[in-house]
Design a protein around this motif. Structure first.
Motif, PDB file in Angstrom:
ATOM      1  N   ALA A  40      32.091  36.373  30.722  1.00 47.74           N
ATOM      2  CA  ALA A  40      30.975  37.123  30.147  1.00 47.74           C
ATOM      3  C   ALA A  40      30.922  36.936  28.635  1.00 47.74           C
ATOM      4  O   ALA A  40      29.858  37.082  28.022  1.00 47.74           O
TER       5      ALA A  40
ATOM      6  N   GLU B 263      37.222  35.954  26.404  1.00 49.13           N
ATOM      7  CA  GLU B 263      37.928  36.092  27.685  1.00 49.13           C
ATOM      8  C   GLU B 263      38.568  34.776  28.098  1.00 49.13           C
ATOM      9  O   GLU B 263      39.656  34.749  28.680  1.00 49.13           O
TER      10      GLU B 263
ATOM     11  N   GLY C 242      33.682  43.264  29.208  1.00 49.38           N
ATOM     12  CA  GLY C 242      33.187  42.167  30.044  1.00 49.38           C
ATOM     13  C   GLY C 242      34.223  41.690  31.030  1.00 49.38           C
ATOM     14  O   GLY C 242      33.897  41.172  32.101  1.00 49.38           O
ATOM     15  N   THR C 243      35.496  41.876  30.689  1.00 50.70           N
ATOM     16  CA  THR C 243      36.568  41.427  31.578  1.00 50.70           C
ATOM     17  C   THR C 243      36.449  42.072  32.950  1.00 50.70           C
ATOM     18  O   THR C 243      36.773  41.454  33.966  1.00 50.70           O
ATOM     19  N   LEU C 244      35.990  43.322  32.994  1.00 49.73           N
ATOM     20  CA  LEU C 244      35.880  44.010  34.291  1.00 49.73           C
ATOM     21  C   LEU C 244      34.847  43.310  35.172  1.00 49.73           C
ATOM     22  O   LEU C 244      35.005  43.224  36.386  1.00 49.73           O
ATOM     23  N   THR C 245      33.803  42.789  34.540  1.00 46.39           N
ATOM     24  CA  THR C 245      32.773  42.083  35.314  1.00 46.39           C
ATOM     25  C   THR C 245      33.280  40.730  35.793  1.00 46.39           C
ATOM     26  O   THR C 245      32.954  40.288  36.893  1.00 46.39           O
ATOM     27  N   THR C 246      34.101  40.081  34.957  1.00 46.26           N
ATOM     28  CA  THR C 246      34.650  38.785  35.366  1.00 46.26           C
ATOM     29  C   THR C 246      35.698  38.978  36.465  1.00 46.26           C
ATOM     30  O   THR C 246      35.762  38.193  37.421  1.00 46.26           O
TER      31      THR C 246
ATOM     32  N   ALA D  78      35.641  41.395  38.642  1.00 44.04           N
ATOM     33  CA  ALA D  78      34.881  41.715  39.861  1.00 44.04           C
ATOM     34  C   ALA D  78      34.284  40.457  40.475  1.00 44.04           C
ATOM     35  O   ALA D  78      34.306  40.265  41.688  1.00 44.04           O
ATOM     36  N   ARG D  79      33.782  39.587  39.619  1.00 41.65           N
ATOM     37  CA  ARG D  79      33.117  38.377  40.109  1.00 41.65           C
ATOM     38  C   ARG D  79      34.085  37.441  40.830  1.00 41.65           C
ATOM     39  O   ARG D  79      33.765  36.907  41.885  1.00 41.65           O
TER      40      ARG D  79
ATOM     41  N   ARG E  90      37.318  38.301  41.714  1.00 38.83           N
ATOM     42  CA  ARG E  90      38.028  39.151  42.669  1.00 38.83           C
ATOM     43  C   ARG E  90      39.365  38.575  43.140  1.00 38.83           C
ATOM     44  O   ARG E  90      39.547  38.340  44.337  1.00 38.83           O
TER      45      ARG E  90
ATOM     46  N   ALA F 190      31.073  47.771  37.437  1.00 38.83           N
ATOM     47  CA  ALA F 190      31.235  46.323  37.249  1.00 38.83           C
ATOM     48  C   ALA F 190      31.313  45.607  38.595  1.00 38.83           C
ATOM     49  O   ALA F 190      31.120  44.395  38.660  1.00 38.83           O
ATOM     50  N   GLY F 191      31.638  46.377  39.638  1.00 35.97           N
ATOM     51  CA  GLY F 191      31.675  45.785  40.976  1.00 35.97           C
ATOM     52  C   GLY F 191      33.068  45.695  41.572  1.00 35.97           C
ATOM     53  O   GLY F 191      33.265  45.034  42.596  1.00 35.97           O
TER      54      GLY F 191
END
Lengths: 169, 191
Positions: free
Chosen positions: A50, A54, B79-83, B85-86, B88, B126-127
């Motif tokens: 994102a 990262e 943003g790390t939480l979204t990555t 989740a993506r 997984r 975030a998923g």
């Protein structure tokens, strides 16, 4: 101006030929065709972040795991990732092989890219990050391989700057 | 509940895991329980512990990875939480110690102070499918054991007091930690 299909393929093939198995990236217009190929190729895993910082952490994880990894980003993403580069990669002697799309440089028509383009080389120098410009499609595959080799031997971030000459037709 | 108590409870379970911690109190408290070659202390680059954990987990599917994060650090890299989740990773446990404070830099309030920002809700949004908030040591222990047995990405937000160790110091240089951590992983891969 369109992104070079042919040179994108040469870059992608060069990444694979360098022995890279995983790539972390944030999508960017010039890198789009390279990333599409990475997405479609079962031999290469693409990890899309994102924000570029990262990817510095992910690259460190890949290095600890002993897996050959490469980062693809725009120069503005490089600028956004600097604390990770300094306070993770450089602080802990972790190699990074970064392919950076050099937007905002010679021939740039878009005002919004220009400031980042103007400062990129100076920032690389200030951070003592070794860099080369990739301009010639006949040489870029060897440059990618050499960037990876040097990052691993020097335990340092290394940057290959992908220029307009190479990326646009 | 104190973070040190959580770490003490968790410590025996970390025996065969790869562990990445954030800077400061969290790193010190784990180190004080006894350093292991499988521990990596990220003493700067706030926010990237979870990204390192993701890189480890994706490249080492046979290993189990535990990230010991904090509210201040994770707020720097939401943003790390979204990555996470993506992609997984099934072998990653992300523990966020939320002391509602920037303890290591002087104890200033953080965005989670008084529950203004709910990190567990952000992780869910975030998923990430398995997210637990633990308010007591019992809840933390149960959530950690469940997560370590689960074959899926898990996040635990542990609400802890804003206290840290009295003394800081490690007999370990930063690159030395990185070199030995990597060597340990490569040895494990060969075994």
């Amino acid at each position: 101006m369109t992104v070079s299909y042919e040179n994108s393929k040469i870059i992608f093939d060069g990444i694979k030929a360098a022995g890279i198995r995983t790539v972390s990236a944030l999508p960017e217009t010039w890198l789009g065709l390279v990333l599409q190929r990475a997405e479609d190729d079962p031999e290469l895993e693409l990890i899309q972040v994102a924000k570029e910082e990262e990817a510095i952490g992910i690259a460190a994880g890949a290095y600890f795991a002993g897996e050959p990894h490469l980062l693809l980003m725009q120069n503005h993403g490089f600028l956004a990732a600097i604390n990770g580069i300094v306070s993770l990669a450089q602080l802990y002697s972790i190699p990074l092989c970064m392919l950076i799309a050099l937007r905002g440089h010679w021939g740039e028509p878009y005002a919004w890219h220009t400031r980042g383009g103007i400062v990129t080389e100076g920032v690389l120098r200030a951070l003592a990050i070794p860099f080369e410009y990739a301009r010639d499609p006949a040489k870029v595959a060897a440059q990618i391989r050499d960037a990876y080799t040097f990052s691993e031997s020097s335990l340092s971030p290394v940057a290959l700057l992908l220029t307009r000459d190479l990326m646009e037709d | 509940m104190e973070r040190a108590q959580c770490l003490e409870l968790l410590y025996p379970e970390l025996q065969d895991k790869l562990v990445v911690t954030i800077m400061g109190a969290c790193a010190q408290e784990l180190y004080d329980l006894g350093h292991r070659e499988s521990f990596f202390y990220l003493q700067h680059a706030m926010g990237l512990a979870s990204s390192i954990g993701l890189g480890l987990a994706l490249h080492l599917p046979e290993e189990r990875v535990v990230v010991l994060d904090g509210d201040g650090s994770v707020l720097m890299n939401l943003g790390t939480l979204t990555t996470l989740a993506r992609y997984r990773p099934r072998n990653l446990l992300h523990i966020i110690f939320d002391n509602e404070s920037l303890l290591s830099t002087g104890g200033f309030d953080s965005q989670t102070t008084s529950g203004i920002t709910d990190l567990a809700a952000i992780a869910r949004g975030a998923g990430i499918q398995h997210v637990v908030t633990a308010g007591t040591l019992m809840e933390f222990g149960e959530a950690a054991l469940e997560a370590l047995e689960r074959d899926d990405l898990s996040v635990i937000v542990a609400k802890v007091d804003a206290v840290g160790p009295d003394l800081y110091g490690m007999d370990l240089q930063l690159p030395e930690n990185a070199f030995r951590f990597r060597r340990h992983i490569l040895d494990r891969k060969q075994a």
